[in-house]
Design a protein around this motif. Structure first.
Motif, PDB file in Angstrom:
ATOM      1  N   GLU A   1       0.839  -1.196   0.000  1.00  0.00           N
ATOM      2  CA  GLU A   1       0.000   0.000   0.000  1.00  0.00           C
ATOM      3  C   GLU A   1       0.882   1.258   0.000  1.00  0.00           C
ATOM      4  O   GLU A   1       0.634   2.203  -0.743  1.00  0.00           O
ATOM      5  CB  GLU A   1      -0.922   0.005   1.222  1.00  0.00           C
TER       6      GLU A   1
ATOM      7  N   TYR B   1       1.084   4.187  -3.016  1.00  0.00           N
ATOM      8  CA  TYR B   1       0.903   5.629  -2.875  1.00  0.00           C
ATOM      9  C   TYR B   1       2.210   6.377  -3.089  1.00  0.00           C
ATOM     10  O   TYR B   1       2.274   7.352  -3.818  1.00  0.00           O
ATOM     11  CB  TYR B   1       0.310   5.971  -1.506  1.00  0.00           C
ATOM     12  N   HIS B   2       3.250   5.901  -2.433  1.00  0.00           N
ATOM     13  CA  HIS B   2       4.500   6.634  -2.462  1.00  0.00           C
ATOM     14  C   HIS B   2       5.072   6.698  -3.870  1.00  0.00           C
ATOM     15  O   HIS B   2       5.446   7.768  -4.357  1.00  0.00           O
ATOM     16  CB  HIS B   2       5.504   5.978  -1.495  1.00  0.00           C
TER      17      HIS B   2
ATOM     18  N   LYS C   1       1.676   7.503  -6.581  1.00  0.00           N
ATOM     19  CA  LYS C   1       1.058   8.830  -6.542  1.00  0.00           C
ATOM     20  C   LYS C   1       2.097   9.925  -6.365  1.00  0.00           C
ATOM     21  O   LYS C   1       2.264  10.794  -7.202  1.00  0.00           O
ATOM     22  CB  LYS C   1       0.041   8.909  -5.399  1.00  0.00           C
ATOM     23  N   HIS C   2       2.825   9.888  -5.234  1.00  0.00           N
ATOM     24  CA  HIS C   2       3.754  10.980  -4.941  1.00  0.00           C
ATOM     25  C   HIS C   2       4.834  11.105  -6.003  1.00  0.00           C
ATOM     26  O   HIS C   2       5.018  12.157  -6.608  1.00  0.00           O
ATOM     27  CB  HIS C   2       4.403  10.776  -3.565  1.00  0.00           C
TER      28      HIS C   2
ATOM     29  N   THR D   1       3.559  12.069  -9.394  1.00  0.00           N
ATOM     30  CA  THR D   1       3.190  13.487  -9.488  1.00  0.00           C
ATOM     31  C   THR D   1       4.417  14.376  -9.661  1.00  0.00           C
ATOM     32  O   THR D   1       4.390  15.350 -10.420  1.00  0.00           O
ATOM     33  CB  THR D   1       2.407  13.915  -8.232  1.00  0.00           C
TER      34      THR D   1
ATOM     35  N   ASN E   1      11.943  21.637  -6.949  1.00  0.00           N
ATOM     36  CA  ASN E   1      11.254  20.663  -6.115  1.00  0.00           C
ATOM     37  C   ASN E   1      10.875  19.417  -6.900  1.00  0.00           C
ATOM     38  O   ASN E   1      11.092  18.297  -6.453  1.00  0.00           O
ATOM     39  CB  ASN E   1      10.014  21.286  -5.489  1.00  0.00           C
TER      40      ASN E   1
ATOM     41  N   ASN F   1      13.169  18.913   2.840  1.00  0.00           N
ATOM     42  CA  ASN F   1      12.275  18.889   1.679  1.00  0.00           C
ATOM     43  C   ASN F   1      12.898  18.167   0.487  1.00  0.00           C
ATOM     44  O   ASN F   1      13.080  16.965   0.530  1.00  0.00           O
ATOM     45  CB  ASN F   1      11.816  20.301   1.343  1.00  0.00           C
TER      46      ASN F   1
ATOM     47  N   TRP G   1      10.136  12.079   4.796  1.00  0.00           N
ATOM     48  CA  TRP G   1       8.838  12.749   4.667  1.00  0.00           C
ATOM     49  C   TRP G   1       7.829  11.806   5.312  1.00  0.00           C
ATOM     50  O   TRP G   1       7.949  10.582   5.230  1.00  0.00           O
ATOM     51  CB  TRP G   1       8.457  12.928   3.198  1.00  0.00           C
ATOM     52  N   GLU G   2       6.798  12.365   5.944  1.00  0.00           N
ATOM     53  CA  GLU G   2       5.840  11.508   6.633  1.00  0.00           C
ATOM     54  C   GLU G   2       5.155  10.525   5.693  1.00  0.00           C
ATOM     55  O   GLU G   2       4.836   9.398   6.078  1.00  0.00           O
ATOM     56  CB  GLU G   2       4.813  12.370   7.387  1.00  0.00           C
ATOM     57  N   HIS G   3       4.973  10.915   4.433  1.00  0.00           N
ATOM     58  CA  HIS G   3       4.277  10.012   3.515  1.00  0.00           C
ATOM     59  C   HIS G   3       5.060   8.714   3.291  1.00  0.00           C
ATOM     60  O   HIS G   3       4.511   7.732   2.841  1.00  0.00           O
ATOM     61  CB  HIS G   3       3.970  10.692   2.173  1.00  0.00           C
TER      62      HIS G   3
ATOM     63  N   TYR H   1       4.004   6.849   7.040  1.00  0.00           N
ATOM     64  CA  TYR H   1       2.816   7.035   7.858  1.00  0.00           C
ATOM     65  C   TYR H   1       1.843   5.872   7.811  1.00  0.00           C
ATOM     66  O   TYR H   1       1.269   5.489   8.825  1.00  0.00           O
ATOM     67  CB  TYR H   1       2.097   8.354   7.541  1.00  0.00           C
ATOM     68  N   ILE H   2       1.658   5.269   6.623  1.00  0.00           N
ATOM     69  CA  ILE H   2       0.729   4.143   6.510  1.00  0.00           C
ATOM     70  C   ILE H   2       1.212   2.966   7.354  1.00  0.00           C
ATOM     71  O   ILE H   2       0.445   2.305   8.034  1.00  0.00           O
ATOM     72  CB  ILE H   2       0.569   3.719   5.038  1.00  0.00           C
TER      73      ILE H   2
END
Lengths: 307, 230
Positions: free
Chosen positions: A68, A72-73, A76-77, A80, A117, A208, A226-228, A231-232
């Motif tokens: 999971e 996402y990591h 998605k992240h 993106t 970034n 960052n 990074w928390e992402h 975190y899960i």
């Protein structure tokens, strides 16, 4: 619109303000960039950056890093960041540059430009996935272990320091093991008397999107804090995430391979420095010091200057 | 015998002295404020799971580390260890800021049955219309700033006491609003650290920002505004 597009395609000397998204205060670095373009004007193509998958299936790091999280990591992240990078680079002077070049240009000596970034995070995440492998962890060996012992005292001390750096990076960021060739401990400072002892392993942390490329270090290993990133699987327990990363995920083989490359590049640069110093000695003294230096680098085969 | 009692008295005196010193410096320790609502009371805008972790883990950790840093600072000052004093500044700003910001945040949100989400009335409502045209316009701007913030931080609606106007500001990490201006008073802060929304909204921070307005406690913000602009 069509006219502007063809202008970008045919000329590498487009002024940054013409229909491009870079702010005008980027002019100093745009000058440096135009020089880079001048060097290989024939190679100005519209390259798009792609989202590379991790070198293992998304569930391969279970149970230490869940599918999971990877979905996402990475899905998605990371995706993106790459998407935004392509959007931000399209139609600008950054087009066609390597990711590392975009990072150094848009870092702009700390006065960060918008594309930084996206570019840096795209690079960081590629680097992060490759820093891990299923069944990872354990201890390094060979040269890498020797250097770790030399520069940190022991592998245990290294681990302690690395985990501490990762745990104390306030907010979002990264912790790194990097190879510092002949750079001093101060940004942008080069040691003119570099020796074997200056080629050190260092642990650094960055906020960052910043990474050690901007300090001209060779990154060897990273952990995303990074928390992402955790975190899960770990919620607020960053320390647990870091421990699991060290014990179960680090790909020391990859770190080793990167170290070999770093040492080779450092040796190459040393030889290049030597060569340049010798050429300096033979050059006739002229007026404008700065321009001479830069032109020499660009047109190194041009013998018309030498006497 | 006399010598022993002398020694004991000395130690006693020393002990007393140091207590007196501590008392006169009044080293305050901070503790986690209770929430005026249940963890699940802000659903579905913010999940109970997030509220509990956010309050019991994240905020508590800031407070624990803030207390630790203050104690270390106290010691370092007493010993005249100036380099430690300097080294501690970032931990104090970070953890103290985390405590301040989250203490404000819990008051910025409220369950719907306690008027969470109710648009601002009173002087703040009027000031918002004057400064931003409408509440919708304000919300749009705050959400844009919040979504664009790279990394971790906060987005604020503040009152500039000197210029007597409302401002939208962002701060990085746990920097309190005053770091952007000494005359800035926070009326409303929205935590955009990933821990504030990740379990529910994952990477889609804009959805979190859209939904949080359903539980924003404008009564509190209005109260602060009226007091500070008096």
């Amino acid at each position: 619109m069509a006219a502007a597009a063809s202008m970008v395609a045919s000329s590498s000397f487009t002024f940054p303000s013409q229909g491009l998204r870079l702010p005008t205060r980027s002019h100093p670095c745009m000058k440096a960039q135009r020089r880079i373009l001048r060097k290989d004007a024939s190679n100005v193509i519209a390259a798009t950056y792609e989202l590379k998958p991790p070198p293992y299936p998304l569930n391969a790091l279970e149970p230490h890093m869940s599918q999971e999280t990877l979905e996402y990591h990475w899905g998605k992240h990371h995706r993106t960041y790459v998407k935004n990078l392509n959007k931000q680079v399209l139609g600008t002077d950054l087009e066609g540059l390597s990711l590392e070049d975009i990072i150094s240009v848009t870092y702009n000596r700390g006065d960060i430009l918008p594309a930084f970034n996206s570019a840096a995070q795209a690079w960081n995440h590629d680097f992060f996935w490759e820093s891990m492998r299923p069944g990872g962890g354990g201890k390094p060996s060979g040269d890498l272990l020797d250097l770790i012992k030399r520069d940190f005292g022991s592998f245990e001390r290294f681990t302690e320091e690395f985990k501490s750096a990762a745990a104390t990076q306030f907010g979002s960021g990264w912790a790194w093991l990097a190879y510092k060739a002949n750079r001093l401990g101060v940004e942008n400072a080069v040691n003119p008397w570099s020796s074997e002892n200056d080629k050190k392993l260092v642990i650094v942390k960055s906020p960052n999107a910043v990474n050690p490329l901007v300090w001209d270090y060779f990154p060897l290993l990273t952990i995303d804090v990074w928390e992402h990133a955790y975190y899960i699987d770990f919620q607020n327990r960053r320390a647990d995430y870091i421990s699991v990363f060290m014990e179960k995920l680090v790909s020391w083989e990859t770190v080793n391979a990167r170290l070999e490359k770093a040492k080779a590049r450092a040796a190459e640069r040393e030889m290049e420095e030597e060569r340049r110093k010798k050429e300096e000695e033979w050059k006739p003294t002229d007026g404008d010091e700065d321009d001479e230096g830069l032109e020499m680098y660009v047109d190194s085969d041009d013998d018309s200057e030498a006497e | 015998m006399a010598l022993r009692s002398l020694a004991t008295r000395k130690t006693l005196t020393l002990g007393l002295n140091s207590t007196r010193l501590t008392q006169s410096r009044a080293l305050q320790t901070f503790s986690l404020p209770d929430l005026p609502y249940d963890y699940g009371a802000l659903e579905p805008a913010i999940s109970g799971e997030i509220m509990q972790l956010h309050h019991q883990k994240h905020h508590q950790t800031y407070i624990t580390n803030y207390n630790k840093a203050l104690e270390q600072l106290h010691e370092a000052i007493q010993k005249g260890d100036f380099s430690t004093v300097a080294k501690l500044q970032s931990a104090i700003k970070f953890n103290g800021g985390g405590h301040i910001n989250h203490s404000i945040f819990w008051q910025n949100i409220a369950p719907i049955r306690e008027e969470g989400g109710e648009p601002p009335k009173g002087s703040l409502g009027w000031a918002i219309d004057t400064n931003f045209g409408s509440l919708e316009s304000l919300i749009q701007k705050i959400n844009a700033e919040g979504a664009a913030l790279q990394g971790s931080g906060w987005v604020w609606l503040g009152l500039d006491k000197e210029l007597k106007k409302l401002v939208i500001e962002t701060t990085a990490n746990q920097d309190p609003l005053v770091t952007k201006g000494a005359h800035l008073v926070p009326l409303l802060g929205i935590d955009v650290w990933e821990h504030a929304y990740y379990l529910q909204y994952k990477n889609v921070r804009p959805d979190y920002l859209k939904n949080i307005w359903k539980v924003i406690n404008w009564k509190y913000a209005n109260g602060v505004y009226e007091k500070e602009s008096a």
